[in-house]
Design an enzyme around this catalytic site. Structure first.
Site, short mmCIF file in Angstrom:
data_model
loop_
_atom_site.label_atom_id
_atom_site.label_comp_id
_atom_site.label_asym_id
_atom_site.label_seq_id
_atom_site.Cartn_x
_atom_site.Cartn_y
_atom_site.Cartn_z
N ASP A 165 35.52 -59.32 -109.65
CA ASP A 165 36.04 -60.54 -109.00
C ASP A 165 37.55 -60.67 -109.20
O ASP A 165 38.20 -61.45 -108.50
CB ASP A 165 35.39 -61.78 -109.63
CG ASP A 165 34.37 -62.45 -108.72
OD1 ASP A 165 34.49 -62.31 -107.48
OD2 ASP A 165 33.47 -63.12 -109.25
N LYS A 176 25.29 -60.53 -101.21
CA LYS A 176 26.00 -59.54 -102.04
C LYS A 176 25.02 -58.45 -102.49
O LYS A 176 25.33 -57.26 -102.43
CB LYS A 176 26.62 -60.23 -103.26
CG LYS A 176 27.87 -61.03 -102.92
CD LYS A 176 28.30 -61.96 -104.03
CE LYS A 176 29.49 -62.80 -103.59
NZ LYS A 176 29.81 -63.90 -104.51
N GLN A 215 28.50 -65.85 -110.27
CA GLN A 215 28.75 -66.71 -109.11
C GLN A 215 29.24 -68.08 -109.57
O GLN A 215 28.66 -68.71 -110.46
CB GLN A 215 27.46 -66.85 -108.28
CG GLN A 215 27.61 -67.63 -106.99
CD GLN A 215 28.49 -66.95 -105.94
OE1 GLN A 215 28.62 -65.74 -105.90
NE2 GLN A 215 29.11 -67.74 -105.09
N1 GUN Z 1 32.19 -68.69 -105.42
C1 GUN Z 1 32.88 -68.79 -104.25
N2 GUN Z 1 33.63 -67.69 -104.05
C2 GUN Z 1 33.41 -66.87 -105.10
C3 GUN Z 1 33.88 -65.59 -105.45
O1 GUN Z 1 34.70 -64.95 -104.77
N3 GUN Z 1 33.41 -65.09 -106.62
C4 GUN Z 1 32.54 -65.76 -107.41
N4 GUN Z 1 32.15 -65.20 -108.53
N5 GUN Z 1 32.07 -66.96 -107.10
C5 GUN Z 1 32.51 -67.51 -105.96
#
Ligand code: GUN
Length: 299
Positions: A120, A53, A97
């Protein structure tokens, strides 16, 4: 043989639009989109996601910061960091995350993020906006947002008259995906582990979305001939044919068998996966544009 829906290619197009949008925002308003990614602990899969990311954010020309906190960080410390990021005008997107360590209340943490920086799309305000059709001002979770773009590439924007079955009822994928399909006029059913005769239900689907996290669970003969299959699963399984101890990635759909039935299908890897990060970049750009009062590109 099904048409392959090339997520990697579509994701590259989304990222190219983000780069242009970021450049135009800088030229018009002197604003650089900023994203903060927060990770607690050292889960290896999360580390890989977070690193990619941050890399993609830099590639898009964003201001990108990464906060790596120790596994034993307490909730109050994390909440203080989020409050600081909420107040930081250089940050337009905040991503914590998941999963978080068990001693932290993930719900409380997510709800503490400013909904206007919740790229998100997990905050109740954004969930509520999506489910009431306020998609112009909502942030939509990245994986379903990307899955929807892939679906509409092959099926068009108006899904009137089509049956969609979403297998999986998670807050991150299944439920928001169902809302997006509904907003595009599909007739939507959400299936899950308690659904009776899942195979028969899947056979009614013109659009079948698999988001359960079980390798190759959806079998070829569950697929209606000509259906569009969106495989959200990313599962690592042993691959002894590649050598001892080797593994490979597969989706939630038996890809080879599904190809013989489907009209179009996303591969794993290279389907939905690349779209998730691309949509995170898109959401961050949109957030920065909204804050600056500049029109954002549409995705
Ligand atoms: N963990 C797995 N997928 C995601 C996501 O789309 N966003 C976040 N913040 N954590 C994750």
């Amino acid at each position: 043989m099904a048409e392959l829906i090339e997520g990697r290619k579509v994701a590259d197009e989304v990222v190219a639009t983000v780069k242009e949008g970021a450049e135009s925002l800088r030229a018009q308003a002197g604003v650089v989109p900023g994203i903060a990614v927060v990770i607690v602990g050292s889960d290896p899969a999360s580390q890989v996601y977070v690193a990619s990311k941050s890399r993609k954010a830099k590639e898009c020309g964003f201001h990108s910061v990464q906060h790596e906190l120790a596994e034993d960080t307490d909730e109050a410390t994390l909440l203080t960091l989020i409050a600081d990021l909420n107040a930081d005008p250089a940050i337009h997107g905040i991503l914590v995350q998941l999963p978080l360590p068990a001693h932290i209340d993930a719900g409380r943490v997510i709800q503490s993020i400013d909904p206007d920086k919740d790229v998100d799309g997990f905050h109740f305000i954004n969930v509520g906006k999506l489910s009431t059709g306020e998609t112009d001002s909502a942030f939509v979770p990245c994986t379903p947002a990307g899955s929807m773009i892939l679906t509409q590439r092959v099926r068009g924007h108006d899904l009137s008259g089509l049956n969609a079955v979403v297998v999986g009822r998670s807050n991150i994928v299944g439920k928001p995906m169902a809302n997006l399909l509904l907003a595009a006029n599909a007739t939507v059913t959400i299936a899950h582990s308690r659904t009776r005769d899942l195979a028969a239900l899947c056979r009614t689907a013109d659009i079948l979305v698999a988001a359960v996290g079980r390798p190759q669970m959806v079998e070829g003969d569950w697929i209606k001939p000509g259906a569009t299959v969106i495989d959200v699963g990313i599962n690592r399984i042993p691959a002894p044919e590649k050598g001892e101890g080797k593994t490979r990635l597969v989706g939630d759909v038996d890809f080879e068998a599904a190809c013989a039935q489907a009209g179009s299908i996303t591969p794993v890897p290279g389907g939905v996966g690349p779209m998730t990060i691309a949509m995170l970049m898109a959401n961050t750009l949109v957030s920065a544009c909204r804050r600056a009062g500049v029109a954002a590109p549409s995705f």
